[in-house]
Scaffold this motif. Structure first.
Motif, PDB file in Angstrom:
ATOM      1  N   LEU A  24      55.389  64.309  46.192  1.00 11.79           N
ATOM      2  CA  LEU A  24      54.717  63.091  45.717  1.00 11.79           C
ATOM      3  C   LEU A  24      53.239  63.276  46.023  1.00 11.79           C
ATOM      4  CD1 LEU A  24      57.236  60.425  47.096  1.00 11.79           C
ATOM      5  CD2 LEU A  24      57.085  61.298  44.746  1.00 11.79           C
ATOM      6  N   HIS A  25      52.419  63.314  44.993  1.00 13.62           N
ATOM      7  CA  HIS A  25      50.978  63.563  45.159  1.00 13.62           C
ATOM      8  C   HIS A  25      50.280  62.235  45.395  1.00 13.62           C
ATOM      9  CE1 HIS A  25      47.252  65.876  44.569  1.00 13.62           C
ATOM     10  NE2 HIS A  25      46.811  64.865  43.859  1.00 13.62           N
ATOM     11  N   MET A  26      49.637  62.104  46.556  1.00 12.96           N
ATOM     12  CA  MET A  26      49.033  60.834  46.965  1.00 12.96           C
ATOM     13  C   MET A  26      47.503  60.955  46.941  1.00 12.96           C
ATOM     14  SD  MET A  26      51.989  59.498  47.518  1.00 12.96           S
ATOM     15  CE  MET A  26      51.424  57.877  48.012  1.00 12.96           C
ATOM     16  N   ASP A  27      46.883  60.268  45.978  1.00 10.00           N
ATOM     17  CA  ASP A  27      45.422  60.355  45.821  1.00 10.00           C
ATOM     18  C   ASP A  27      44.739  59.355  46.734  1.00 10.00           C
ATOM     19  OD1 ASP A  27      45.978  61.018  42.390  1.00 10.00           O
ATOM     20  OD2 ASP A  27      45.103  62.396  43.863  1.00 10.00           O
ATOM     21  N   ILE A  28      44.057  59.875  47.755  1.00 10.74           N
ATOM     22  CA  ILE A  28      43.358  59.020  48.733  1.00 10.74           C
ATOM     23  C   ILE A  28      41.872  59.079  48.416  1.00 10.74           C
ATOM     24  CG2 ILE A  28      42.835  58.749  51.205  1.00 10.74           C
ATOM     25  CD1 ILE A  28      45.663  59.823  51.766  1.00 10.74           C
ATOM     26  N   MET A  29      41.320  57.950  48.000  1.00  9.79           N
ATOM     27  CA  MET A  29      39.937  57.921  47.508  1.00  9.79           C
ATOM     28  C   MET A  29      39.124  56.884  48.280  1.00  9.79           C
ATOM     29  SD  MET A  29      40.584  57.940  43.432  1.00  9.79           S
ATOM     30  CE  MET A  29      41.786  59.010  42.679  1.00  9.79           C
ATOM     31  N   ASP A  30      37.813  57.212  48.509  1.00  9.61           N
ATOM     32  CA  ASP A  30      37.030  56.381  49.453  1.00  9.61           C
ATOM     33  C   ASP A  30      36.019  55.464  48.766  1.00  9.61           C
ATOM     34  OD1 ASP A  30      34.625  58.951  50.547  1.00  9.61           O
ATOM     35  OD2 ASP A  30      35.139  58.172  48.563  1.00  9.61           O
ATOM     36  N   GLY A  31      36.112  55.339  47.442  1.00  9.27           N
ATOM     37  CA  GLY A  31      35.190  54.383  46.810  1.00  9.27           C
ATOM     38  C   GLY A  31      33.834  55.011  46.582  1.00  9.27           C
ATOM     39  N   TYR A  32      32.949  54.292  45.911  1.00  7.79           N
ATOM     40  CA  TYR A  32      31.690  54.900  45.489  1.00  7.79           C
ATOM     41  C   TYR A  32      30.598  53.853  45.493  1.00  7.79           C
ATOM     42  CZ  TYR A  32      28.529  57.654  42.514  1.00  7.79           C
ATOM     43  OH  TYR A  32      27.464  58.356  42.027  1.00  7.79           O
ATOM     44  N   VAL A  33      29.413  54.267  45.809  1.00  7.53           N
ATOM     45  CA  VAL A  33      28.289  53.324  45.845  1.00  7.53           C
ATOM     46  C   VAL A  33      27.443  53.523  44.586  1.00  7.53           C
ATOM     47  CG1 VAL A  33      26.192  52.760  47.100  1.00  7.53           C
ATOM     48  CG2 VAL A  33      28.280  53.389  48.336  1.00  7.53           C
ATOM     49  N   PRO A  34      27.139  52.454  43.850  1.00  7.74           N
ATOM     50  CA  PRO A  34      26.341  52.615  42.631  1.00  7.74           C
ATOM     51  C   PRO A  34      24.982  53.225  42.947  1.00  7.74           C
ATOM     52  CG  PRO A  34      26.991  50.307  42.951  1.00  7.74           C
ATOM     53  CD  PRO A  34      27.444  51.054  44.136  1.00  7.74           C
ATOM     54  N   ASP A  35      24.424  53.919  41.978  1.00  8.32           N
ATOM     55  CA  ASP A  35      23.165  54.645  42.221  1.00  8.32           C
ATOM     56  C   ASP A  35      22.063  53.749  42.784  1.00  8.32           C
ATOM     57  OD1 ASP A  35      23.586  56.944  39.443  1.00  8.32           O
ATOM     58  OD2 ASP A  35      24.082  57.059  41.575  1.00  8.32           O
TER      59      ASP A  35
END
Ligand code: 5SP
Length: 230
Positions: A24-35
């Protein structure tokens, strides 16, 4: 699992295992700050423009499945997540080479010390040569994840040019686990398998299929066939 119904993650996981998924591939992502926010240095740059799950979700899911949880860390500081994901029951911990050039040896050691399998991922714009050092020496990573889309979202178009990276890796490291991730499905699997990929991440092509088990079986058959002709 990024394409699954997160409100029913345990049953979705069980469904995929029943349909024949090995991992089971679990995508852990930390979000992004707009430019504009970065311009004022008032926010800390993150890795991808999406925010998904973390260790608490892995811990909860682990109570419902024995499946291999293949965690893909699309985060700026993967070292910060090793302890918590190890405790949570993650099986694989794949970090990005773009954010670990200076500390990958420490990362690999710590990942292994927590009972997880270390992998390294690279974005489409990163040359394959950048992961070679992580495959040499006494403490190498055990898998390379070649991104075939820009990280952050499921349902994107497969980037066939990335197969050159897979071919180069397979020629140099015949027994290495090579994972491909992004836009994999019935129309793209043969190119990936022929290039030498043996671990296939497929989200929307499986979750969106009327018969997910058939898609999983087709992906596996393509890889097995390619390995026989290697
Ligand atoms: O890591 C990612 C996206 O950042 C991938 O794991 C995608 O989630 C794969 O989804 P599909 O392209 O198979 O729909």
């Amino acid at each position: 699992m990024l394409s699954s119904d997160f409100a029913n993650l345990a049953s979705e996981a069980e469904r995929m295992v029943t349909f024949g998924a090995d991992w089971l591939h679990m995508d852990i992502m930390d979000g992004y700050v707009p430019d504009f926010a970065k311009l004022f240095c008032c926010a800390y740059f993150h890795f991808v423009p999406n925010l998904t799950i973390g260790a608490p979700v892995i811990e909860s899911l682990r109570k419902h499945t024995k499946a291999y949880l293949d965690c893909h860390l699309m985060v700026t500081n993967p070292l910060d997540y090793v302890d918590q994901l190890g405790k949570a029951g993650a099986s694989g911990f794949t970090f990005h080479v773009e954010v670990s050039k200076d500390n990958w040896q420490e990362l690999v050691k710590k990942i292994k010390s927590k009972g997880m399998r270390p992998g390294v991922a690279l974005n489409p714009g990163t040359p394959i040569e950048e992961v070679f050092p992580l495959l040499e020496g006494e403490n190498p990573v055990e898998m390379v994840l070649v991104m075939t889309v820009e990280p952050g979202f499921g349902g994107q178009k497969f980037m066939p040019d990335m197969m050159n990276k897979v071919r180069t890796l397979r020629e140099k490291y015949p027994t290495l686990d090579i994972e491909v991730d992004g836009g994999l499905g019935p129309s793209t699997i043969d190119a990936a398998a022929a290039a030498g990929a043996n671990c296939i991440v497929a989200g929307s092509s499986v979750f969106g299929a009327p018969e997910p088990a058939q898609v999983i079986s087709l992906l596996r058959t393509s890889v097995n066939k390619a390995q026989k002709t290697c």
